[in-house]
Design a protein around this motif. Structure first.
Motif, PDB file in Angstrom:
ATOM      1  N   LYS A 108       0.197  10.402  -8.955  1.00 59.27           N
ATOM      2  CA  LYS A 108      -1.013   9.929  -8.262  1.00 59.27           C
ATOM      3  C   LYS A 108      -0.841   8.512  -7.728  1.00 59.27           C
ATOM      4  O   LYS A 108      -1.527   8.121  -6.783  1.00 59.27           O
ATOM      5  N   ASN A 109       0.063   7.745  -8.319  1.00 58.28           N
ATOM      6  CA  ASN A 109       0.286   6.364  -7.875  1.00 58.28           C
ATOM      7  C   ASN A 109       1.166   6.258  -6.636  1.00 58.28           C
ATOM      8  O   ASN A 109       1.347   5.160  -6.114  1.00 58.28           O
ATOM      9  N   ILE A 110       1.704   7.376  -6.156  1.00 56.04           N
ATOM     10  CA  ILE A 110       2.461   7.346  -4.897  1.00 56.04           C
ATOM     11  C   ILE A 110       1.442   7.167  -3.776  1.00 56.04           C
ATOM     12  O   ILE A 110       0.553   8.008  -3.612  1.00 56.04           O
ATOM     13  N   PRO A 111       1.540   6.096  -2.999  1.00 52.31           N
ATOM     14  CA  PRO A 111       0.565   5.896  -1.906  1.00 52.31           C
ATOM     15  C   PRO A 111       0.646   7.040  -0.893  1.00 52.31           C
ATOM     16  O   PRO A 111       1.744   7.415  -0.454  1.00 52.31           O
ATOM     17  N   ASP A 112      -0.518   7.595  -0.534  1.00 59.22           N
ATOM     18  CA  ASP A 112      -0.551   8.737   0.381  1.00 59.22           C
ATOM     19  C   ASP A 112       0.084   8.424   1.730  1.00 59.22           C
ATOM     20  O   ASP A 112       0.823   9.252   2.270  1.00 59.22           O
ATOM     21  N   ASP A 113      -0.207   7.249   2.270  1.00 58.72           N
ATOM     22  CA  ASP A 113       0.358   6.912   3.580  1.00 58.72           C
ATOM     23  C   ASP A 113       1.881   6.807   3.529  1.00 58.72           C
ATOM     24  O   ASP A 113       2.578   7.255   4.438  1.00 58.72           O
ATOM     25  N   GLU A 114       2.409   6.264   2.444  1.00 58.13           N
ATOM     26  CA  GLU A 114       3.859   6.167   2.263  1.00 58.13           C
ATOM     27  C   GLU A 114       4.477   7.560   2.111  1.00 58.13           C
ATOM     28  O   GLU A 114       5.506   7.870   2.723  1.00 58.13           O
ATOM     29  N   TYR A 115       3.829   8.404   1.325  1.00 58.08           N
ATOM     30  CA  TYR A 115       4.315   9.766   1.081  1.00 58.08           C
ATOM     31  C   TYR A 115       4.350  10.563   2.383  1.00 58.08           C
ATOM     32  O   TYR A 115       5.349  11.221   2.695  1.00 58.08           O
ATOM     33  N   ILE A 116       3.294  10.481   3.157  1.00 56.81           N
ATOM     34  CA  ILE A 116       3.227  11.224   4.422  1.00 56.81           C
ATOM     35  C   ILE A 116       4.222  10.669   5.425  1.00 56.81           C
ATOM     36  O   ILE A 116       4.855  11.424   6.171  1.00 56.81           O
TER      37      ILE A 116
END
Length: 163
Positions: A108-116
């Motif tokens: 959950k701590n993986i930033p969504d914008d970074e992941y995408i």
């Protein structure tokens, strides 16, 4: 001796009749509730010598082994280098016996914008190298990213964007 979580090691030493006997026992207690027992029987005469050295490391207690730190670095490396998605990251961490709470919190701590943005970068590069008909390319694309644990909604959204 390597001891994991909830494990016990028991060593028994029997020595009789030797002039000089030396044991060195190294034990790493890597998990909670891990134990090591060393028992021995020595039959020594006046000129006999028996030496036992033990080294017991409490690695978790001394923060040499830290699951949270391991999970954080594991996720960073596998996401950036191996191009794994969250599904495969969770699966691999579970198979290594990592605490479920730590896995969920770290994912959950993986930033969504970074992941995408990672997915967009990886998928844009991959689509350039696919060969065959358009249907074959789509199947290869889906298989490639599903195997690497990326979510279906990201995969199919990218395919819609390509068309």
């Amino acid at each position: 001796i390597e001891q994991g979580k909830n494990s016990i090691s028991e060593t028994f030493i029997l020595s009789a009749g030797s002039d000089y006997f030396k044991n060195e026992i190294n034990c790493n207690l890597n998990g909670e509730y891990s134990s090591a027992f060393i028992n021995g029987i020595f039959s020594l005469k006046s000129k006999n010598h028996h030496e036992i050295r033990t080294n017991i490391n409490h690695l978790i207690d001394n923060d040499y082994l830290n699951e949270e730190r391991f999970v954080k670095l594991f996720i960073q490396g596998k996401l950036r280098i191996k191009k794994w998605g969250k599904i495969k990251l969770k699966y691999e961490l579970k198979s290594r016996g990592i605490n479920y709470q730590i896995i969920e919190t770290s994912i959950k701590n993986i930033p969504d914008d970074e992941y995408i943005s990672y997915f967009d970068e990886f998928s844009s590069n991959k689509i350039k190298f696919l060969k065959g008909t358009m249907d074959q390319k789509k199947r290869s694309f889906i298989n490639y990213f599903t195997y690497r644990g990326w979510e279906n909604d990201l995969i199919y959204q990218k395919l819609r964007d390509i068309n």
